[in-house]
Design a protein around this motif. Structure first.
Motif, PDB file in Angstrom:
ATOM      1  N   PRO A   1      31.564  -3.975  14.697  1.00 21.42           N
ATOM      2  CA  PRO A   1      31.708  -5.374  14.845  1.00 21.42           C
ATOM      3  C   PRO A   1      33.200  -5.717  15.381  1.00 21.42           C
ATOM      4  N   GLU A   2      33.971  -5.156  15.874  1.00 18.78           N
ATOM      5  CA  GLU A   2      35.270  -5.297  16.054  1.00 18.78           C
ATOM      6  C   GLU A   2      35.232  -5.442  17.767  1.00 18.78           C
ATOM      7  N   TRP A   3      34.056  -5.077  18.440  1.00 19.34           N
ATOM      8  CA  TRP A   3      34.445  -4.959  19.683  1.00 19.34           C
ATOM      9  C   TRP A   3      33.120  -5.509  20.542  1.00 19.34           C
ATOM     10  N   HIS A   4      32.957  -6.061  21.605  1.00 17.81           N
ATOM     11  CA  HIS A   4      31.965  -6.367  22.215  1.00 17.81           C
ATOM     12  C   HIS A   4      31.283  -5.039  22.819  1.00 17.81           C
ATOM     13  N   THR A   5      30.204  -5.432  23.429  1.00 19.42           N
ATOM     14  CA  THR A   5      29.287  -4.066  23.702  1.00 19.42           C
ATOM     15  C   THR A   5      30.031  -3.286  24.795  1.00 19.42           C
ATOM     16  N   ASN A   6      30.748  -3.976  25.743  1.00 16.34           N
ATOM     17  CA  ASN A   6      31.524  -3.201  26.812  1.00 16.34           C
ATOM     18  C   ASN A   6      32.571  -2.374  26.357  1.00 16.34           C
ATOM     19  N   GLY A   7      33.105  -3.132  25.269  1.00 16.89           N
ATOM     20  CA  GLY A   7      34.284  -2.278  24.549  1.00 16.89           C
ATOM     21  C   GLY A   7      33.979  -1.234  23.654  1.00 16.89           C
ATOM     22  N   THR A   8      32.643  -1.269  23.012  1.00 19.95           N
ATOM     23  CA  THR A   8      32.168  -0.278  22.183  1.00 19.95           C
ATOM     24  C   THR A   8      31.879   0.674  23.148  1.00 19.95           C
ATOM     25  N   ILE A   9      31.449   0.651  24.192  1.00 14.59           N
ATOM     26  CA  ILE A   9      30.749   1.750  25.185  1.00 14.59           C
ATOM     27  C   ILE A   9      31.848   2.439  25.560  1.00 14.59           C
ATOM     28  N   LEU A  10      32.968   1.769  25.934  1.00 17.63           N
ATOM     29  CA  LEU A  10      34.150   2.529  26.565  1.00 17.63           C
ATOM     30  C   LEU A  10      34.884   3.219  25.499  1.00 17.63           C
ATOM     31  N   ARG A  11      35.196   2.683  24.398  1.00 19.70           N
ATOM     32  CA  ARG A  11      35.822   3.137  23.282  1.00 19.70           C
ATOM     33  C   ARG A  11      35.187   4.443  22.521  1.00 19.70           C
ATOM     34  N   GLN A  12      33.873   4.083  22.290  1.00 18.21           N
ATOM     35  CA  GLN A  12      33.186   5.087  21.160  1.00 18.21           C
ATOM     36  C   GLN A  12      32.314   6.080  22.225  1.00 18.21           C
ATOM     37  N   HIS A  13      31.969   5.774  23.233  1.00 13.34           N
ATOM     38  CA  HIS A  13      30.917   6.406  23.852  1.00 13.34           C
ATOM     39  C   HIS A  13      31.522   7.392  25.335  1.00 13.34           C
ATOM     40  N   VAL A  14      32.573   6.919  25.575  1.00 16.36           N
ATOM     41  CA  VAL A  14      33.174   7.701  26.730  1.00 16.36           C
ATOM     42  C   VAL A  14      34.098   8.656  26.299  1.00 16.36           C
ATOM     43  N   LYS A  15      33.976   9.926  26.188  1.00 12.75           N
ATOM     44  CA  LYS A  15      34.847  10.849  25.623  1.00 12.75           C
ATOM     45  C   LYS A  15      35.760  11.484  26.372  1.00 12.75           C
ATOM     46  N   GLY A  16      35.821  11.206  27.786  1.00  5.17           N
ATOM     47  CA  GLY A  16      36.961  11.842  28.434  1.00  5.17           C
ATOM     48  C   GLY A  16      36.777  11.384  29.920  1.00  5.17           C
ATOM     49  N   TYR A  17      37.912  11.509  30.657  1.00  4.70           N
ATOM     50  CA  TYR A  17      37.900  10.928  32.073  1.00  4.70           C
ATOM     51  C   TYR A  17      37.982  12.226  32.800  1.00  4.70           C
ATOM     52  N   PHE A  18      37.275  12.460  33.864  1.00  7.34           N
ATOM     53  CA  PHE A  18      37.431  13.610  34.991  1.00  7.34           C
ATOM     54  C   PHE A  18      38.071  13.162  36.146  1.00  7.34           C
ATOM     55  N   ILE A  19      39.472  13.108  36.550  1.00  5.93           N
ATOM     56  CA  ILE A  19      40.025  12.615  37.708  1.00  5.93           C
ATOM     57  C   ILE A  19      40.062  13.626  38.612  1.00  5.93           C
ATOM     58  N   SER A  20      39.459  13.225  39.797  1.00  5.04           N
ATOM     59  CA  SER A  20      39.300  14.273  40.723  1.00  5.04           C
ATOM     60  C   SER A  20      40.558  14.571  41.634  1.00  5.04           C
ATOM     61  N   HIS A  21      41.372  13.150  41.793  1.00  7.62           N
ATOM     62  CA  HIS A  21      42.562  13.173  42.490  1.00  7.62           C
ATOM     63  C   HIS A  21      43.319  11.774  42.106  1.00  7.62           C
TER      64      HIS A  21
END
Length: 329
Positions: A80-100
């Motif tokens: 309830p604290e975040w819009h759907t885009n924020g929920t996806i980023l904050r809760q469903h994206v568990k890490g970044y893989f940065i190539s360079h």
């Protein structure tokens, strides 16, 4: 758009099975088109957690993907604290893989960091150092990591990937193996595993014949060994320029001609362990990082698509990445 990929296994032909991975394109282009820069989300279809493969455009990419209903099969958490885009980023994206460390692969992560959740950044050591020196330095940007200039806000935990050492990815059922690629800044390929299934993501890379470092050959050799017992579900690889681009102006990138040269080398390696002349036939390869241009003339995407089709002697099914696109492999 939904596509199903042909399976590639070096040892024996394998009958198609249900899809293993979901790929969502958050940004498809390289270079100047802010809001649509290299970034993908990948997850195993058995779980609701993604990893981000590069991070040129994150929030805008999620917004476009939502407009295209790309998250239709994701069980989105109720927050309830975040819009759907924020929920996806904050809760469903568990890490970044940065190539360079170039901005068209990092800018989205940097800009979204103030409202992001705590998570790891996975990269080769040199890539982490570039980001600490260039961005997370309290000049270009606040230091949201757990290393470098103090104060360290420690929102992002930097996890070094050592070449050819497989590592479990936190909060997912996936494993990753990284290898180095030739680019003005060291780049990486990420080989993602779920059981016996592989998904391969290439950061920016030049062809071996131009770069003279043999790094793509090493990747093809590694994958050929892996595919004796595992299955290649799909790969994402860049084609930045069309064939008219001279070699001295490639700056560590591929053209359709050079991509097909590299894929023919990979195919030849695979052919040594199978009775097929074209073991890559039917494999689908997602083309990323096509350079957007402000100049008048033919659309680079159309030209590159035509040149790939004309040079495709292996029966590969090429898919041009498109922002907001959802694919299953």
């Amino acid at each position: 758009m939904l596509a199903y990929v042909g399976l590639v296994q070096a040892g024996n032909a394998k009958a198609p099975s249900s899809a293993a991975f979901e790929l969502i394109t958050l940004g498809d282009s390289g270079g100047i088109q802010d809001g649509n820069l290299s970034a993908f989300l990948l997850r195993s279809l058995t779980e609701n957690n993604y990893i981000a493969l590069d991070a040129g455009s994150i929030v805008n990419g999620i917004d476009v993907a939502l407009e295209h209903n790309a998250f239709a099969k994701l069980a989105i958490a109720n927050d309830p604290e975040w819009h759907t885009n924020g929920t996806i980023l904050r809760q469903h994206v568990k890490g970044y893989f940065i190539s360079h460390g170039h901005l068209d692969h990092t800018a989205g992560m940097l800009i979204s960091s103030p409202q992001d959740s705590s998570k790891p950044i996975y990269a080769l050591p040199s890539v982490h150092q570039t980001m600490l020196d260039t961005y997370f330095n309290w000049q270009a940007w606040a230091n949201f990591t757990d290393r470098g200039i103090k104060p360290q806000l420690k929102k992002y935990q930097l996890i070094d990937l050592m070449p050819k050492q497989t590592l479990a990815i936190k909060d997912t059922s996936l494993n990753v193996t990284a290898m180095s690629l030739s680019h003005p800044l060291e780049s990486a390929v990420f080989i993602i595993e779920k059981g016996d299934d592989l998904f391969v993501y290439f950061g920016d890379t030049g062809p071996d014949a131009v770069e003279k470092q043999g790094k793509l050959k090493a990747v093809w050799q590694y994958l050929a060994q892996q595919l004796k017992s595992k299955t290649l579900r799909a790969m994402v690889i860049e084609v930045s320029f069309d064939n008219q681009r001279p070699n001295n102006l490639l700056f560590g990138h591929l053209t359709p001609k050079w991509l097909m040269t590299e894929l023919n080398q990979f195919n030849s390696l695979l052919a040594t362990t199978t009775d097929k002349d074209t073991p890559l036939q039917g494999a689908q390869i997602v083309i990323s990082h096509i350079k957007y241009s402000l100049a008048k003339g033919p659309d680079p995407r159309i030209v590159i698509k035509q040149q790939l089709e004309q040079a495709n002697n292996l029966g590969i099914k090429f898919i041009l990445a498109k922002q907001g696109q959802r694919l299953e492999f």
